[in-house]
Design a protein around this motif. Sequence first.
Motif, PDB file in Angstrom:
ATOM      1  N   PHE A  33      -4.242   5.364   3.726  1.00 19.42           N
ATOM      2  CA  PHE A  33      -3.438   4.455   2.916  1.00 19.42           C
ATOM      3  C   PHE A  33      -4.342   3.741   1.918  1.00 19.42           C
ATOM      4  O   PHE A  33      -5.503   3.449   2.220  1.00 19.42           O
ATOM      5  CB  PHE A  33      -2.724   3.425   3.810  1.00 19.42           C
ATOM      6  CG  PHE A  33      -1.628   4.029   4.640  1.00 19.42           C
ATOM      7  CD1 PHE A  33      -0.312   3.982   4.203  1.00 19.42           C
ATOM      8  CD2 PHE A  33      -1.908   4.669   5.833  1.00 19.42           C
ATOM      9  CE1 PHE A  33       0.701   4.563   4.954  1.00 19.42           C
ATOM     10  CE2 PHE A  33      -0.901   5.241   6.588  1.00 19.42           C
ATOM     11  CZ  PHE A  33       0.403   5.189   6.147  1.00 19.42           C
ATOM     12  N   ARG A  34      -3.802   3.483   0.741  1.00 24.17           N
ATOM     13  CA  ARG A  34      -4.534   2.758  -0.287  1.00 24.17           C
ATOM     14  C   ARG A  34      -3.681   1.625  -0.831  1.00 24.17           C
ATOM     15  O   ARG A  34      -2.451   1.722  -0.872  1.00 24.17           O
ATOM     16  CB  ARG A  34      -4.945   3.675  -1.447  1.00 24.17           C
ATOM     17  CG  ARG A  34      -6.102   4.610  -1.131  1.00 24.17           C
ATOM     18  CD  ARG A  34      -6.654   5.230  -2.393  1.00 24.17           C
ATOM     19  NE  ARG A  34      -7.164   4.222  -3.325  1.00 24.17           N
ATOM     20  CZ  ARG A  34      -8.376   3.663  -3.225  1.00 24.17           C
ATOM     21  NH1 ARG A  34      -9.181   3.985  -2.233  1.00 24.17           N
ATOM     22  NH2 ARG A  34      -8.766   2.775  -4.119  1.00 24.17           N
TER      23      ARG A  34
ATOM     24  N   THR B  39       0.223  11.769   7.730  1.00 22.65           N
ATOM     25  CA  THR B  39       0.137  10.334   8.036  1.00 22.65           C
ATOM     26  C   THR B  39      -1.246   9.754   7.767  1.00 22.65           C
ATOM     27  O   THR B  39      -1.524   8.617   8.163  1.00 22.65           O
ATOM     28  CB  THR B  39       0.481  10.076   9.524  1.00 22.65           C
ATOM     29  OG1 THR B  39      -0.575  10.585  10.363  1.00 22.65           O
ATOM     30  CG2 THR B  39       1.794  10.716   9.920  1.00 22.65           C
TER      31      THR B  39
ATOM     32  N   SER C 158       0.842  -1.194   0.000  1.00 26.71           N
ATOM     33  CA  SER C 158       0.000   0.000   0.000  1.00 26.71           C
ATOM     34  C   SER C 158       0.877   1.244   0.000  1.00 26.71           C
ATOM     35  O   SER C 158       2.077   1.178   0.261  1.00 26.71           O
ATOM     36  CB  SER C 158      -0.916   0.006   1.234  1.00 26.71           C
ATOM     37  OG  SER C 158      -0.137   0.005   2.427  1.00 26.71           O
ATOM     38  N   ARG C 159       0.245   2.358  -0.263  1.00 24.21           N
ATOM     39  CA  ARG C 159       0.947   3.635  -0.283  1.00 24.21           C
ATOM     40  C   ARG C 159       0.119   4.682   0.454  1.00 24.21           C
ATOM     41  O   ARG C 159      -1.101   4.631   0.478  1.00 24.21           O
ATOM     42  CB  ARG C 159       1.181   4.108  -1.730  1.00 24.21           C
ATOM     43  CG  ARG C 159       2.120   3.217  -2.531  1.00 24.21           C
ATOM     44  CD  ARG C 159       3.535   3.305  -2.004  1.00 24.21           C
ATOM     45  NE  ARG C 159       4.454   2.437  -2.756  1.00 24.21           N
ATOM     46  CZ  ARG C 159       4.740   1.193  -2.435  1.00 24.21           C
ATOM     47  NH1 ARG C 159       4.175   0.644  -1.372  1.00 24.21           N
ATOM     48  NH2 ARG C 159       5.589   0.482  -3.159  1.00 24.21           N
ATOM     49  N   LEU C 160       0.831   5.646   1.038  1.00 28.00           N
ATOM     50  CA  LEU C 160       0.156   6.774   1.665  1.00 28.00           C
ATOM     51  C   LEU C 160      -0.594   7.565   0.611  1.00 28.00           C
ATOM     52  O   LEU C 160      -0.075   7.833  -0.467  1.00 28.00           O
ATOM     53  CB  LEU C 160       1.199   7.670   2.349  1.00 28.00           C
ATOM     54  CG  LEU C 160       0.670   8.911   3.062  1.00 28.00           C
ATOM     55  CD1 LEU C 160      -0.125   8.513   4.299  1.00 28.00           C
ATOM     56  CD2 LEU C 160       1.831   9.821   3.449  1.00 28.00           C
ATOM     57  N   ASN C 161      -1.821   7.923   0.925  1.00 29.17           N
ATOM     58  CA  ASN C 161      -2.662   8.671  -0.006  1.00 29.17           C
ATOM     59  C   ASN C 161      -2.606  10.159   0.339  1.00 29.17           C
ATOM     60  O   ASN C 161      -3.012  10.565   1.429  1.00 29.17           O
ATOM     61  CB  ASN C 161      -4.105   8.158   0.080  1.00 29.17           C
ATOM     62  CG  ASN C 161      -5.006   8.809  -0.946  1.00 29.17           C
ATOM     63  OD1 ASN C 161      -4.604   9.004  -2.091  1.00 29.17           O
ATOM     64  ND2 ASN C 161      -6.222   9.157  -0.544  1.00 29.17           N
TER      65      ASN C 161
ATOM     66  N   ASP D 209       6.372   7.124   4.919  1.00 25.89           N
ATOM     67  CA  ASP D 209       5.807   5.995   4.175  1.00 25.89           C
ATOM     68  C   ASP D 209       6.869   5.123   3.527  1.00 25.89           C
ATOM     69  O   ASP D 209       6.700   3.917   3.400  1.00 25.89           O
ATOM     70  CB  ASP D 209       4.842   6.525   3.111  1.00 25.89           C
ATOM     71  CG  ASP D 209       4.015   5.427   2.476  1.00 25.89           C
ATOM     72  OD1 ASP D 209       3.524   4.558   3.223  1.00 25.89           O
ATOM     73  OD2 ASP D 209       3.853   5.434   1.243  1.00 25.89           O
TER      74      ASP D 209
ATOM     75  N   THR E 169       0.052   5.338  12.694  1.00 31.74           N
ATOM     76  CA  THR E 169       1.302   5.945  12.224  1.00 31.74           C
ATOM     77  C   THR E 169       1.506   7.322  12.826  1.00 31.74           C
ATOM     78  O   THR E 169       2.615   7.674  13.248  1.00 31.74           O
ATOM     79  CB  THR E 169       1.317   6.024  10.693  1.00 31.74           C
ATOM     80  OG1 THR E 169       1.148   4.714  10.152  1.00 31.74           O
ATOM     81  CG2 THR E 169       2.621   6.606  10.183  1.00 31.74           C
TER      82      THR E 169
ATOM     83  N   ASP F 118      -1.206  -6.041   2.012  1.00 32.30           N
ATOM     84  CA  ASP F 118      -2.113  -4.890   1.983  1.00 32.30           C
ATOM     85  C   ASP F 118      -3.008  -4.819   0.759  1.00 32.30           C
ATOM     86  O   ASP F 118      -3.887  -3.962   0.697  1.00 32.30           O
ATOM     87  CB  ASP F 118      -1.298  -3.591   2.075  1.00 32.30           C
ATOM     88  CG  ASP F 118      -0.671  -3.393   3.441  1.00 32.30           C
ATOM     89  OD1 ASP F 118      -0.871  -4.250   4.318  1.00 32.30           O
ATOM     90  OD2 ASP F 118       0.034  -2.383   3.630  1.00 32.30           O
TER      91      ASP F 118
END
Length: 399
Positions: free
Chosen positions: A252-253, A249, A111-114, A128, A163, A290
């Motif tokens: 997340f997607r 923070t 996943s990645r921070l949106n 991230d 986070t 994730d």
Amino acid sequence: MKRHILVLGAGFGGVWSALSAARLLDLNGSTDVQITVLAPQAELRIRPRFYEPNVHEMKASLAELFDATGIQFVEGVAANIDTSGKRVEYIAAPGVHSWLSYDKLVLATGSRLNRPAIEGIERAFDVDEIETAACLERHIKALADYPESEARNTVVVCGGGFTGIETATELPARLRAVLGADAKVNVIVVDRGAEIGAALGKGISPSIAEASAHLGIEWCLDASVAGIDTNGVTLADGRHIQAQTVIWTVGFRASSLTEQVPGERDSLGRLHVDANLKVLGQNDIYAAGDVAYAATDDEGHYAAMSCQHAIALGRHAGNNVAADLLGVPTTAYRQPKYVTCLDLGEWGAVYTEGWDRQLKLVKEEAKTLKGNINSIWIYPPIAERATALAAADPSIPVA
């Protein structure tokens, strides 16, 4: 020609998928299946620790482990999944595109921070990735070179989830290490919740509130960020907080590669999977970590985006993708035990059990447990074949 299991990603889900598949092939004496891991680096990045200092150390090499277990590694970034042609396009270097074919695919790209469309969002730091966390670390160290001011000594953490809390509670010590032991530092958490730590529930929020008071962390509740500029943060109600450091923070997607796999996705972009972690509607694609929307039990709970779940998901996905190829029984994913161990900086930590977060340990006892989790339990096994494969048994409880 050997049949091919392709694992996309070398995070917790990807590493344990590859090891678990290798384990089952080994148990069945199979020599006609090749396992390949495709990822940008042959290293497991210990993402749960990116809020800590010395973030460049938060990784573990996988080269010797893969060699010991017969797993092939290909360096590159997956770009396109051709589900009908059963192949994946990847970028090996700038301008160099190649393809890998597969018989079975495990998608474990994390996943990645949106980052939302907020004015000035590009000014915010995050934890991230190692690279972005290292950028924050360099910035914090450079604060000593700035003229002393309230803004210099103030950090705004946007988001009061897991986070955000771990980042915020670590910051007072990190800032004083740079600005001086007697420096007056200000760490402010901006959160939409009505109470401190509301996102983590009533079982854990009193400890978060106590730790915040002890560490001097201020919470700005019922608030959201409207914009970020060179002078700090503007809130939706018009208030402005002066700060030279803003950390994002929130949100997340799942990896955008999930959008290339036909199937149902949840609100976070995770692919719906069956009990064997096979993507619903797909015969040859499994998901772990994730990117998987997977039921942990029969009571309506689903795996969280956490290493706790990613490790177990990987062990099951890898086992089952190999079992699918070999025609042997699969092992349904179940992970009924859920725990939370939240680092709260110099105050200590808090440990809970159950989805309702029943309090079990606080302060130093919980901090010791958190230290073991962060420095031992979530790291990959040693590069010795028998030991590594045994560690990938899906029957091993993670929590």
